[in-house]
Design a protein around this motif. Structure first.
Motif, mmCIF file in Angstrom:
data_model
loop_
_atom_site.group_PDB
_atom_site.id
_atom_site.type_symbol
_atom_site.label_atom_id
_atom_site.label_comp_id
_atom_site.label_asym_id
_atom_site.label_seq_id
_atom_site.Cartn_x
_atom_site.Cartn_y
_atom_site.Cartn_z
ATOM 1 N N GLU A 7 0.836 -1.202 0.000
ATOM 2 C CA GLU A 7 0.000 0.000 0.000
ATOM 3 C C GLU A 7 0.870 1.251 0.000
ATOM 4 O OE1 GLU A 7 -3.691 -0.099 2.718
ATOM 5 O OE2 GLU A 7 -2.204 -1.381 3.719
ATOM 6 N N ARG A 9 0.138 5.246 0.847
ATOM 7 C CA ARG A 9 -0.895 6.104 1.418
ATOM 8 C C ARG A 9 -0.449 7.563 1.386
ATOM 9 N NH1 ARG A 9 -2.620 2.791 6.961
ATOM 10 N NH2 ARG A 9 -3.325 0.859 5.926
ATOM 11 N N SER A 25 -2.074 7.555 -3.664
ATOM 12 C CA SER A 25 -2.459 6.396 -2.860
ATOM 13 C C SER A 25 -2.835 5.252 -3.790
ATOM 14 C CB SER A 25 -3.647 6.725 -1.948
ATOM 15 O OG SER A 25 -3.313 7.724 -1.006
ATOM 16 N N SER A 27 -2.998 0.511 -3.826
ATOM 17 C CA SER A 27 -2.744 -0.743 -3.123
ATOM 18 C C SER A 27 -2.772 -1.893 -4.115
ATOM 19 C CB SER A 27 -3.783 -0.974 -2.017
ATOM 20 O OG SER A 27 -5.077 -1.139 -2.564
ATOM 21 N N GLU A 61 3.051 7.263 3.617
ATOM 22 C CA GLU A 61 3.751 6.057 4.051
ATOM 23 C C GLU A 61 3.467 4.904 3.102
ATOM 24 O OE1 GLU A 61 2.087 5.404 7.938
ATOM 25 O OE2 GLU A 61 0.481 4.137 7.158
ATOM 26 N N ARG A 63 3.197 0.644 3.118
ATOM 27 C CA ARG A 63 3.025 -0.510 4.002
ATOM 28 C C ARG A 63 3.184 -1.803 3.209
ATOM 29 N NH1 ARG A 63 0.790 -0.056 9.213
ATOM 30 N NH2 ARG A 63 0.544 2.138 9.827
ATOM 31 N N ARG A 67 2.625 -3.635 7.489
ATOM 32 C CA ARG A 67 3.691 -3.019 8.289
ATOM 33 C C ARG A 67 4.284 -1.824 7.555
ATOM 34 N NH1 ARG A 67 8.079 -7.397 9.360
ATOM 35 N NH2 ARG A 67 8.895 -5.736 10.724
ATOM 36 N N ARG A 68 4.562 -0.757 8.304
ATOM 37 C CA ARG A 68 5.191 0.396 7.686
ATOM 38 C C ARG A 68 6.569 0.029 7.157
ATOM 39 N NH1 ARG A 68 4.416 6.189 10.450
ATOM 40 N NH2 ARG A 68 6.393 6.377 9.307
ATOM 41 N N LEU A 69 6.800 0.379 5.899
ATOM 42 C CA LEU A 69 8.039 -0.037 5.246
ATOM 43 C C LEU A 69 9.261 0.598 5.904
ATOM 44 C CD1 LEU A 69 8.877 -1.836 2.849
ATOM 45 C CD2 LEU A 69 8.880 0.215 1.422
ATOM 46 N N ASP A 70 9.115 1.820 6.407
ATOM 47 C CA ASP A 70 10.269 2.485 7.022
ATOM 48 C C ASP A 70 10.630 1.895 8.381
ATOM 49 O OD1 ASP A 70 8.080 3.447 8.389
ATOM 50 O OD2 ASP A 70 8.584 5.559 8.168
ATOM 51 N N ARG A 71 9.823 0.973 8.879
ATOM 52 C CA ARG A 71 10.135 0.292 10.132
ATOM 53 C C ARG A 71 10.602 -1.147 9.905
ATOM 54 N NH1 ARG A 71 4.924 2.586 13.633
ATOM 55 N NH2 ARG A 71 5.590 4.788 13.568
#
Length: 262
Positions: A7, A9, A25, A27, A61, A63, A67-71
């Motif tokens: 995704e 966003r 945005s 997905s 962000e 995902r 899960r958030r990709l940057d995490r």
């Protein structure tokens, strides 16, 4: 309803005060093939780089499986995402099989697993390169090098394959064959494509970009409809019956200019 695999966003990217991508945005579910199209400078590659984690978005962000990709660490992302870009320049002396085996690095670092070579050989087989496995990268043709990049990506065993204009520098037949090959992998694909004629046979959905904005996200026939294509690209779309086969031809061409009065 199937949960999205990937995704974006409200994605935005800026450079020198200019918006390269603005509030996009989208997905994708597993198995989808998204083609990103648009004129030069539309933000296609910037969007792809944000979706694969190569470029942190200025806003919004991404995902991956919720899960958030940057995490997610780069090492962990490499287990799920493979990227075939335009700038890969491997050592031309490298043997093809050794180049493809680099796709296994995210799974075990520099340590070999007992099945690594089997996975590499299968990737070479699926891309039609198995007879060339001992050849050097520098001895391959342009089309063979493109397939070598795909084989390396396949050896990575990703969930999502990202392709940035993968048909550049290929002749018309090789372009279609390469995308047919990718479609046959059965995996989720995000591809920036330059040639509109290649989009409909390949993609399950199309993101039409212009001036950094998403103008449409739709199935190919809807996204490549005449009013939108004329607005974004300044060209016409003609759908014609094939003269000898039971299928439709889609032709993209410049609009005819009105004749000047004599």
């Amino acid at each position: 309803m199937t949960a999205p695999l990937l995704e974006g966003r409200g994605l935005g990217a800026t450079a020198n005060g200019r918006a390269l991508v603005d509030n996009v945005s989208l997905s994708l579910v597993a198995g989808a093939r998204l083609a990103i199209v648009g004129p030069n400078g539309a933000g296609k590659t910037t969007l792809l780089r944000m979706l694969c984690g190569a470029l942190p978005p200025s806003r919004g962000e991404v995902r991956l499986s919720g899960r958030r990709l940057d995490r997610i660490s780069a090492a962990e992302r490499a287990l799920s995402m493979a990227v075939v870009g335009q700038t890969d320049q491997p050592d031309p002396r490298l043997a093809l099989i050794d180049y493809v085996e680099l796709g296994r690095v995210p799974h075990a670092g520099l340590r070999r697993r007992h099945d690594d070579r089997d996975i590499v050989v299968e990737a070479l087989r699926r891309t039609g390169l198995l007879p060339l496995l001992a050849r050097s990268i520098g001895s391959l043709s342009g089309g063979e090098r493109q397939r070598a990049q795909l084989a390396r990506a396949m050896a990575q065993e990703p969930k999502i394959l990202f392709l940035d204009e993968p048909t550049n520098h290929l002749d018309p037949r090789a372009r279609g064959e390469l995308l047919d090959l990718v479609a046959g992998f059965g995996m989720t694909v995000v591809a920036v494509l330059h040639d509109l004629a290649l989009v409909a046979p390949f993609a399950t959905s199309v993101a039409v970009m212009n001036d950094g904005r998403l103008h449409a996200l739709a199935p190919p026939r809807e996204a490549l409809a005449q009013p939108l294509i004329r607005e974004v690209f300044g060209i016409d779309v003609l759908r014609l019956q094939h003269p000898t086969e039971d299928r439709e031809l889609t032709v993209f061409e410049l609009p005819a200019r009105a004749s000047s009065p004599s």
